[in-house]
Design a protein around this motif. Structure first.
Motif, short mmCIF file in Angstrom:
data_model
loop_
_atom_site.label_atom_id
_atom_site.label_comp_id
_atom_site.label_asym_id
_atom_site.label_seq_id
_atom_site.Cartn_x
_atom_site.Cartn_y
_atom_site.Cartn_z
N VAL A 1 12.67 -12.30 3.24
CA VAL A 1 13.87 -11.81 2.56
C VAL A 1 13.54 -10.56 1.77
N ASP A 2 14.00 -9.39 2.25
CA ASP A 2 13.87 -8.16 1.48
C ASP A 2 15.16 -8.04 0.68
N THR A 3 15.04 -8.03 -0.65
CA THR A 3 16.24 -8.10 -1.50
C THR A 3 17.13 -6.88 -1.38
N GLY A 4 16.63 -5.82 -0.71
CA GLY A 4 17.44 -4.61 -0.55
C GLY A 4 18.16 -4.53 0.78
N HIS A 5 18.10 -5.57 1.56
CA HIS A 5 18.56 -5.50 2.96
C HIS A 5 19.87 -6.24 3.23
N HIS A 6 20.69 -6.44 2.21
CA HIS A 6 21.92 -7.22 2.36
C HIS A 6 23.14 -6.36 2.08
N VAL B 1 6.58 -0.05 14.32
CA VAL B 1 7.14 0.31 15.63
C VAL B 1 8.47 1.03 15.40
N PHE B 2 8.46 1.98 14.43
CA PHE B 2 9.71 2.69 14.13
C PHE B 2 9.51 4.19 13.95
N GLN B 3 8.27 4.68 14.16
CA GLN B 3 8.07 6.12 13.91
C GLN B 3 7.59 6.89 15.14
N LEU C 1 6.73 -8.67 10.04
CA LEU C 1 7.43 -7.92 11.09
C LEU C 1 8.78 -7.40 10.62
N TRP C 2 8.95 -6.10 10.70
CA TRP C 2 10.27 -5.48 10.54
C TRP C 2 10.50 -4.53 11.69
N PHE C 3 11.69 -4.65 12.31
CA PHE C 3 12.04 -3.79 13.44
C PHE C 3 13.21 -2.91 13.05
N LEU D 1 -0.91 -4.07 3.90
CA LEU D 1 -1.21 -2.83 4.64
C LEU D 1 -0.12 -2.55 5.67
N HIS D 2 0.03 -1.27 5.98
CA HIS D 2 1.02 -0.84 6.98
C HIS D 2 0.26 -0.01 8.02
N ILE D 3 0.40 -0.39 9.28
CA ILE D 3 -0.40 0.24 10.35
C ILE D 3 0.49 1.10 11.24
N PRO D 4 0.24 2.34 11.42
CA PRO D 4 -1.03 3.06 11.19
C PRO D 4 -1.18 3.80 9.87
N TRP D 5 -0.21 3.69 8.94
CA TRP D 5 -0.36 4.43 7.68
C TRP D 5 -1.72 4.13 7.03
N ASP D 6 -2.21 2.88 7.17
CA ASP D 6 -3.48 2.47 6.55
C ASP D 6 -4.58 2.27 7.58
N SER E 1 0.84 -1.22 0.00
CA SER E 1 0.00 0.00 0.00
C SER E 1 0.86 1.25 0.00
N TRP E 2 2.01 1.20 0.72
CA TRP E 2 2.82 2.39 0.89
C TRP E 2 3.54 2.82 -0.38
N ALA E 3 3.58 1.94 -1.38
CA ALA E 3 4.22 2.30 -2.65
C ALA E 3 3.32 3.22 -3.48
N GLY F 1 1.49 9.22 2.70
CA GLY F 1 2.94 9.17 2.65
C GLY F 1 3.45 8.42 3.85
N TRP F 2 4.72 8.50 4.12
CA TRP F 2 5.31 7.81 5.26
C TRP F 2 5.18 8.61 6.54
N GLY F 3 4.80 9.89 6.35
CA GLY F 3 4.60 10.71 7.56
C GLY F 3 5.85 10.80 8.42
N ALA G 1 22.20 0.62 -1.51
CA ALA G 1 21.72 0.32 -0.16
C ALA G 1 20.25 -0.12 -0.26
N ASP G 2 19.42 0.28 0.67
CA ASP G 2 18.00 -0.09 0.60
C ASP G 2 17.28 0.90 -0.31
N ASP G 3 17.62 0.86 -1.58
CA ASP G 3 17.16 1.87 -2.54
C ASP G 3 15.68 1.74 -2.87
N LEU H 1 6.05 -7.19 -3.17
CA LEU H 1 6.93 -6.10 -3.54
C LEU H 1 7.03 -5.15 -2.34
N ASP H 2 8.17 -4.50 -2.21
CA ASP H 2 8.32 -3.45 -1.20
C ASP H 2 9.17 -2.36 -1.82
N GLN H 3 8.54 -1.37 -2.35
CA GLN H 3 9.22 -0.36 -3.16
C GLN H 3 8.72 1.04 -2.85
C1 LRH Z 1 12.25 -1.49 5.99
C2 LRH Z 1 11.16 -2.05 5.09
C3 LRH Z 1 10.08 -2.80 5.81
C4 LRH Z 1 8.87 -1.92 5.78
C5 LRH Z 1 9.36 -0.64 5.28
C6 LRH Z 1 8.33 0.08 4.51
O1 LRH Z 1 13.27 -0.93 5.22
O2 LRH Z 1 11.73 -2.81 4.09
O3 LRH Z 1 9.67 -3.92 5.10
O4 LRH Z 1 8.15 -1.85 6.91
O5 LRH Z 1 10.48 -0.95 4.49
#
Ligand code: LRH
Ligand code: MN
Length: 394
Positions: A219-224, A101-103, A144-146, A70-75, A26-28, A391-393, A254-256, A291-293
């Motif tokens: 596995v997020d392909t941008g996280h290595h 749990v990062f904002q 879950l991503w922390f 969905l991403h909570i609380p963005w959605d 959703s956040w894309a 947006g990501w707020g 990086a995590d582009d 996808l996570d873009q």
């Molecule tokens: C962290 C991440 C995670 C999401 C965020 C939008 O970099 O990949 O998957 O919560 O991006």
């Protein structure tokens, strides 16, 4: 290969790719950028309902993206069951639920790994709230991503933070209902630059093994680290039944979070090759392809359509690998021969075959052209005036 064998192989590729499901995030669909600038775009959704509509448009044209994460609380919405009904009416489903749990200001020193028990409690309660949301939306995945980590050696105890992480994950694990699972995502660095509490697949894997069958690695392909052989770890996770899913995206540095397959289509193909060899493309294999873009410069809906097509092309090429010839060359120690078999598949143009597949599915052979012809971009740019763009707020 005889014509008949070629036709059979082509039909098998079309059937396998047509069955593959790729979830969009959703956040894309919302505004995104970097710390330097977020360039707002016209037509961007203002709420989860409009994000669902955009995701439904991607599915209508590709036939391959039947759910949106969905991403909570963005959605956040008042009635998640109503949002699920709206999505269904639009022809898609609500997918993975991503807690955030990062904002919150309280999370400066971490969330579930924070030194303060009260902050850890707050974070765990949000994760539990997201399982409640899964119950309401019918989602099966808690993704879950922390962001948890430290910036300087000595800032906190690496070992004690692992204990805190394990305690939190275990409480949430016990809350999962039937048919629900948690995917544990890792990331080498950012937003922390000395240690991340979940930095790599090994740490995620170890926690998932300790938790049980309902916990798998994401596995997020941008996280290595640059140069990481991602298909290797994918193959190992598949072997141990701990590959829960992917966040596909493209990266150069990086995590582009660029479009999947846009930066390194050969890497995406190599990953797809390991998935095909493990028969993990079919939905029954239960690997969540997501996808996570972030589309900081380009129009978002067509960028996601392009990304779905890129994943389909990588998988189609991997399905064209002449497995018999490959195994024979590998067994014979024919290094160049084996490599050539893979490169033959990678070098094949699968676009006509996938266009045929789409026609067979009652779709336009060229979803990007179909999108531009649809007038959807103009429609959302005209209709979505006023209100607060998503947006990501941050
Ligand atoms: C962290 C991440 C995670 C999401 C965020 C939008 O970099 O990949 O998957 O919560 O991006
Ligand atoms: Mn991700």
């Amino acid at each position: 290969m005889t014509d008949h064998a070629a036709a059979t192989a082509a039909a098998a590729v079309k059937a396998a790719v047509a069955a593959m499901r790729i979830e969009t995030p959703s956040w894309a669909y919302g505004n995104s950028g970097t710390r330097f600038k977020v360039f707002a775009q016209t037509g961007v959704p203002r709420d989860a309902y409009e994000k669902v509509s955009d995701a439904a448009m991607v599915h209508r044209l590709t036939g391959a993206a039947p759910s949106v994460a969905l991403h909570i609380p963005w959605d956040a919405v008042d009635d998640y069951a109503d949002l699920a009904r709206f999505a269904e009416a639009e022809g898609i489903a609500l997918g993975a639920i991503n807690p955030n749990v990062f904002q919150d200001n309280d999370y400066k020193l971490g969330s579930v790994c924070h030194p303060d028990a009260g902050v850890r409690r707050k974070a765990i309660d949000h994760l539990l709230e997201c399982v409640d949301i899964m119950d309401a939306t019918g989602s099966s995945i808690l993704s879950l991503w922390f962001a948890d980590g430290t910036n300087y050696a000595g800032q906190d105890s690496i070992a004690v933070r692992q204990d805190r992480l394990a305690t939190a994950l275990s409480e949430v694990y016990d809350r999962l209902g039937d048919g629900q699972r948690m995917l544990v995502e890792y990331k080498l660095f950012e937003p922390h630059f000395y240690s991340m509490d979940l930095p790599d697949w090994g740490t995620s894997y170890a926690h998932c093994v300790a938790l049980g069958d309902k916990a798998q690695v994401l596995v997020d392909t941008g996280h290595h680290a640059p140069g990481t052989n991602i298909e290797f770890l994918v193959s190992v996770l598949l072997r141990f039944g701990k590959l829960g899913g992917f966040h596909f995206n493209g990266r150069n540095y990086a995590d582009d979070d660029l479009m999947a397959g846009a930066a390194d289509p050969f890497q995406l193909f190599r990953i797809a090759h390991e998935l095909v060899r493990a028969d993990a493309i079919r939905p029954e294999a239960n690997v969540a392809y997501m996808l996570d873009q972030c589309h900081n410069l380009e129009a978002k809906v067509p960028a996601l359509i392009r990304s779905v097509l890129n994943v389909q092309e990588a998988v189609a090429k991997a399905l064209l690998v002449d497995t018999g010839a490959l195994v024979a060359a590998q067994q014979a120690g024919d290094v160049l021969g084996a490599h050539a078999v893979l490169m033959d598949a990678f070098s094949s143009d699968v676009r006509p075959l996938l266009a045929e597949m789409r026609v067979g599915m009652g779709l336009d052979p060229d979803p990007i052209a179909a999108y531009h012809r649809s007038g959807y971009q103009k429609k959302i740019e005209t209709e979505r005036v006023g209100g607060q763009q998503a947006g990501w707020g941050a």
